[in-house]
Design a protein around this motif. Structure first.
Motif, PDB file in Angstrom:
ATOM      1  N   ALA A 185     -12.676 -49.103  74.672  1.00  0.00           N
ATOM      2  CA  ALA A 185     -12.988 -50.491  74.313  1.00  0.00           C
ATOM      3  C   ALA A 185     -11.775 -51.216  73.746  1.00  0.00           C
ATOM      4  O   ALA A 185     -11.591 -52.414  73.972  1.00  0.00           O
ATOM      5  CB  ALA A 185     -14.130 -50.508  73.306  1.00  0.00           C
ATOM      6  N   LYS A 186     -10.948 -50.510  73.020  1.00  0.00           N
ATOM      7  CA  LYS A 186      -9.772 -51.139  72.415  1.00  0.00           C
ATOM      8  C   LYS A 186      -8.730 -51.556  73.456  1.00  0.00           C
ATOM      9  O   LYS A 186      -7.883 -52.408  73.183  1.00  0.00           O
ATOM     10  CB  LYS A 186      -9.142 -50.191  71.399  1.00  0.00           C
ATOM     11  N   GLN A 187      -8.804 -50.980  74.639  1.00  0.00           N
ATOM     12  CA  GLN A 187      -7.886 -51.351  75.717  1.00  0.00           C
ATOM     13  C   GLN A 187      -8.299 -52.655  76.388  1.00  0.00           C
ATOM     14  O   GLN A 187      -7.540 -53.206  77.186  1.00  0.00           O
ATOM     15  CB  GLN A 187      -7.824 -50.233  76.757  1.00  0.00           C
ATOM     16  N   ARG A 188      -9.482 -53.145  76.058  1.00  0.00           N
ATOM     17  CA  ARG A 188      -9.995 -54.373  76.664  1.00  0.00           C
ATOM     18  C   ARG A 188     -10.098 -55.474  75.619  1.00  0.00           C
ATOM     19  O   ARG A 188     -10.278 -55.201  74.434  1.00  0.00           O
ATOM     20  CB  ARG A 188     -11.362 -54.100  77.300  1.00  0.00           C
ATOM     21  N   ARG A 189      -9.993 -56.705  76.082  1.00  0.00           N
ATOM     22  CA  ARG A 189     -10.037 -57.827  75.150  1.00  0.00           C
ATOM     23  C   ARG A 189     -11.383 -57.888  74.446  1.00  0.00           C
ATOM     24  O   ARG A 189     -11.480 -58.160  73.252  1.00  0.00           O
ATOM     25  CB  ARG A 189      -9.764 -59.138  75.891  1.00  0.00           C
TER      26      ARG A 189
END
Length: 361
Positions: A185-189
């Motif tokens: 999730a942290k890799q996505r905005r």
């Protein structure tokens, strides 16, 4: 709270015809067909005629209550988790009281329509309602106005169950546990999570998860639980904190992956799925269902309701059915303790809702 429906339905748990109290202005115009499972009329007559058999250890309340059908209002749809819990418990409560109890589904507005009907009913012991985390703790913080006062307009009877949710993701998602999901999730905005509506236990679990992990998570409310689950399976929604009963078979079939449960303990239905705390996210988020009545019901009637509910929940057969549903059977020691429980939940979620900025208006 589960997905909303525009149709209201009633189910007679035993036999007889419901004695309906006049509906509020928001009452749906059509009721579902009354369904009547087989139940021996002779046995019903015996229970009604011999209170000592129908009410082991439970004295009849003032005025011979209950002398006729009792209506139990579920402010959610037929088939939802609250509906199923109510049917399981109230079937046994009705047998203990020696009277017919019907389940009257009045969904809409995040449980507000049905609970308004409970609040507006006569305080005579012939209307009960399904208390929940939405109606009796959270809605006052996310709705600008309510058609009832959660504390003033209801009398507490007892808790029935705690309802942990289960965190599920699409089978195709490259995350096999909570830590991997957070990294993903942290890799996505931003990622989105669905629920069956603002104020539901699914919504609140997502709010707590986002606050605890610092993730940017967008809430997407649905009005249909089936569509909610379908969108997750097909990858249109990233994560759900769904009712266990709503997704158990899909998890077992491999159509979605279970990463954690939101309660304080693992579930017997999914013993290999850790709690969020075990997975490194220090939160618990548990829905619940209980029993309330309109305010000002006479104390002897409330005491009889409490004793019957506690006795029903202690029944091994009832406990087995509730556990299979993914619920944790839990009654209240007293009516006052249930009132205190709801007050604690109210204050807890006030701060969570304030921090999240969540609203239903």
């Amino acid at each position: 709270m589960d997905d909303e429906s525009n149709q209201a339905s009633s189910w007679n748990l035993m036999c007889g015809h419901p004695g309906m109290h006049p509906a509020s202005r928001k009452t749906p115009k059509h009721r579902g067909q009354l369904m009547r499972p087989a139940f021996s009329l002779c046995r019903r007559s015996l229970l009604a005629a011999i209170p000592s058999l129908a009410l082991p250890g439970i004295a009849r309340a003032q005025g011979g209550w209950p002398a006729r059908t009792i209506r139990f209002v579920n402010p959610g749809p037929a088939g939802g988790s609250g509906d199923v819990v109510a049917r399981i418990v109230m079937e046994r409560v009705g047998a203990l009281l020696g009277q017919t109890i019907i389940i009257d589904n009045r969904p809409g507005a995040g449980t507000n329509i049905g609970m308004a009907q409970v609040a507006q009913s006569a305080p005579d012991g012939y209307t009960m309602g399904l208390a929940s985390i939405a109606a009796n703790a959270v809605n006052q913080w996310i709705y600008k106005t309510l058609p009832f006062d959660p504390e003033r307009d209801f009398a507490a009877v007892s808790l029935m169950v705690l309802m942990p949710n289960i965190m599920v993701v699409p089978s195709s998602l490259p995350a096999g546990n909570v830590a991997e999901f957070i990294a993903y999730a942290k890799q996505r905005r931003s990622i989105d999570y669905g629920s069956v509506g603002a104020g539901s236990s699914q919504h609140l679990a997502g709010v707590q998860f986002a606050l605890s992990t610092g993730l940017d998570m967008q809430h997407v409310p649905y009005t249909n639980s089936g569509q909610l689950n379908s969108d997750l399976i097909e990858g249109r929604t990233t994560v759900l904190f769904q009712s266990v009963s709503a997704v158990a078979e899909m998890v077992r079939a491999g159509r979605m992956k279970a990463l954690a449960v939101t309660g304080t303990q693992r579930l017997s239905a999914f013993p290999d799925v850790p709690t969020l705390v075990e997975a490194g996210v220090d939160i618990t988020s548990t829905g619940w269902f209980g029993v309330v009545t309109p305010a000002n019901v006479p104390a002897p009637i409330l005491d009889a309701m409490h004793k019957a509910t506690v006795t029903a929940i202690a029944d091994p057969g009832v406990q087995k059915k509730l556990t299979e549903l993914g619920a944790i059977p839990r009654s209240s020691e007293s009516r006052d303790s249930f009132a205190a429980f709801m007050q604690t939940e109210t204050l807890k979620y006030r701060d969570i809702i304030k921090a999240s900025g969540a609203t239903a208006n």
